[in-house]
Design a protein around this motif. Sequence first.
Motif, mmCIF file in Angstrom:
data_model
loop_
_atom_site.group_PDB
_atom_site.id
_atom_site.type_symbol
_atom_site.label_atom_id
_atom_site.label_comp_id
_atom_site.label_asym_id
_atom_site.label_seq_id
_atom_site.Cartn_x
_atom_site.Cartn_y
_atom_site.Cartn_z
ATOM 1 N N SER A 1 0.806 -1.214 0.000
ATOM 2 C CA SER A 1 0.000 0.000 0.000
ATOM 3 C C SER A 1 0.846 1.275 0.000
ATOM 4 N N GLN B 1 -2.896 -9.656 0.404
ATOM 5 C CA GLN B 1 -4.269 -9.155 0.324
ATOM 6 C C GLN B 1 -4.344 -7.655 0.030
ATOM 7 N N GLU C 1 -6.205 -5.896 -3.124
ATOM 8 C CA GLU C 1 -7.284 -4.938 -2.894
ATOM 9 C C GLU C 1 -6.980 -3.593 -3.530
ATOM 10 N N GLU D 1 -7.592 -3.817 -7.236
ATOM 11 C CA GLU D 1 -9.019 -3.849 -7.552
ATOM 12 C C GLU D 1 -9.690 -2.506 -7.299
ATOM 13 N N ALA D 2 -9.399 -1.888 -6.169
ATOM 14 C CA ALA D 2 -10.059 -0.646 -5.775
ATOM 15 C C ALA D 2 -9.701 0.523 -6.688
#
Length: 126
Positions: free
Chosen positions: A24, A46, A50, A53-54
Amino acid sequence: KNLRHLSVSHCPGITDASASLVWSSCPFLAEASLAGMPQLTMATFQPFLEMAEATRTKSTLRTLDLSWSREVTDDVIAVLPGAAPGLQQLTLWGCSRTTDMAVSRLAKSGIDIIGKDVFVFAPADS
């Protein structure tokens, strides 16, 4: 944020939570080595998935070394091409929980696999 190369290989203090911060916090990461970290699981990846995708922004990751990370399974490696379509090289020495079938699927997608034999599976007769 502009970090492009990272190696945290053989760092016993790295956990799923701290490794996931890398994904992130470093959106431009091109090369990463998480080798020799048997404590890492699917939870490590994960946030990486994410984020892809986000934001609909795919990772710039091109090279990933997961050697001797014993918790790496087919589930982990199966998601990599979707989240990191530019992935060119994946190193899996000692990742004994990955199967020949999953590794071969990755190789067919154009990823150079190091540390595992790549087999060609014939389709089953109907």
